[in-house]
Scaffold this active site. Sequence first.
Site, PDB file in Angstrom:
ATOM      1  N   CYS A 121     -39.515 -14.217   6.302  1.00 44.40           N
ATOM      2  CA  CYS A 121     -39.206 -15.566   6.927  1.00 44.40           C
ATOM      3  C   CYS A 121     -39.444 -16.726   6.092  1.00 44.40           C
ATOM      4  O   CYS A 121     -40.036 -16.675   5.037  1.00 44.40           O
ATOM      5  CB  CYS A 121     -40.208 -15.395   7.959  1.00 44.40           C
ATOM      6  SG  CYS A 121     -41.791 -15.086   7.508  1.00 44.40           S
ATOM      7  N   ALA A 122     -39.531 -18.001   6.578  1.00 44.54           N
ATOM      8  CA  ALA A 122     -39.732 -19.167   5.686  1.00 44.54           C
ATOM      9  C   ALA A 122     -39.049 -19.301   4.531  1.00 44.54           C
ATOM     10  O   ALA A 122     -39.697 -19.482   3.509  1.00 44.54           O
ATOM     11  CB  ALA A 122     -41.246 -19.305   5.612  1.00 44.54           C
TER      12      ALA A 122
END
Length: 299
Positions: A121-122
């Site tokens: 993620c991110a």
Amino acid sequence: MTPAPAMLRPPARILPDPHAPGLTREVEGFDETGAPRATRVIEERPLTLWLNGREIVTVMTIGDHPECLAVGYLANQGMLRPDDVITAVEHDDDLEVVVVRTARETDYEDKLARRTRTSGCAVGTVFGDMMEGLDGLVLPELEVRTSDLYALSKAINQMPSLYLEAGAIHGTVLCRGAEPLVYMEDVGRHNAVDKIAGWLRLRGEDASDKLIYTTGRLTSEMVIKCALIGAPALASRSGFTAWGVEIARQVGLTLVGRLRGRRFLCLSGEARLLRDADPAGVADEPRRSGRKGGRGAEA
């Protein structure tokens, strides 16, 4: 590994400061009954990393320890060699930029063209040739005591942190035995482990006698980054991916997941576990999830 100049070295021990200014803010909302309710949420901001005169990547981050994040990201991507001399790390908070400068002239246009999105993620990214860093790599053997695993799990999950303050964040902890040394948090688990890598690089520290604990899943990228750091053991409350397990077995990494209360599962490095604690004597952990009530299954 050559440490950075003393003026660039981070503190010898870093633990979360959930009340540090700029990391969270209060937002007004309404609960399930329609009643007004205020809650703290994580701040998220872009940070652009430069190596010498070239822009490398923009990551979304909470903004703390930007120098460690930049150096660790570049090291894990193979852009900083072990013998590179870091001459400066310059952070401009207003411009949201970190520039890492080295004595060696660098040019990574070909490498930048081969970026591949990962499951992280991110905006976690890994370059297509990152696996090359694992060629011939065999990690040092480290005896891991189950008593230390139990003690770390309890201590880390009770320690004041941004997760307990506002949720929506991952943590990665560098440990020696049962002692947490450096605890980094970020909106992406890969950012958190990059901060650990940067701390090690800037301090000139060796990871061969250390374990990394993460609140996130044990994915291929987490295993690769742990191996590139040189840490021979990786543990998590969360689960595994098949490729992460395969790579751990390839490089001799001890991999322990689903570590909750007395329970855990070791899928690589069983021979290096010293079972010096009776699980029956360890308090089991009740099923809990959500902020202020314990870390969720995939925190």
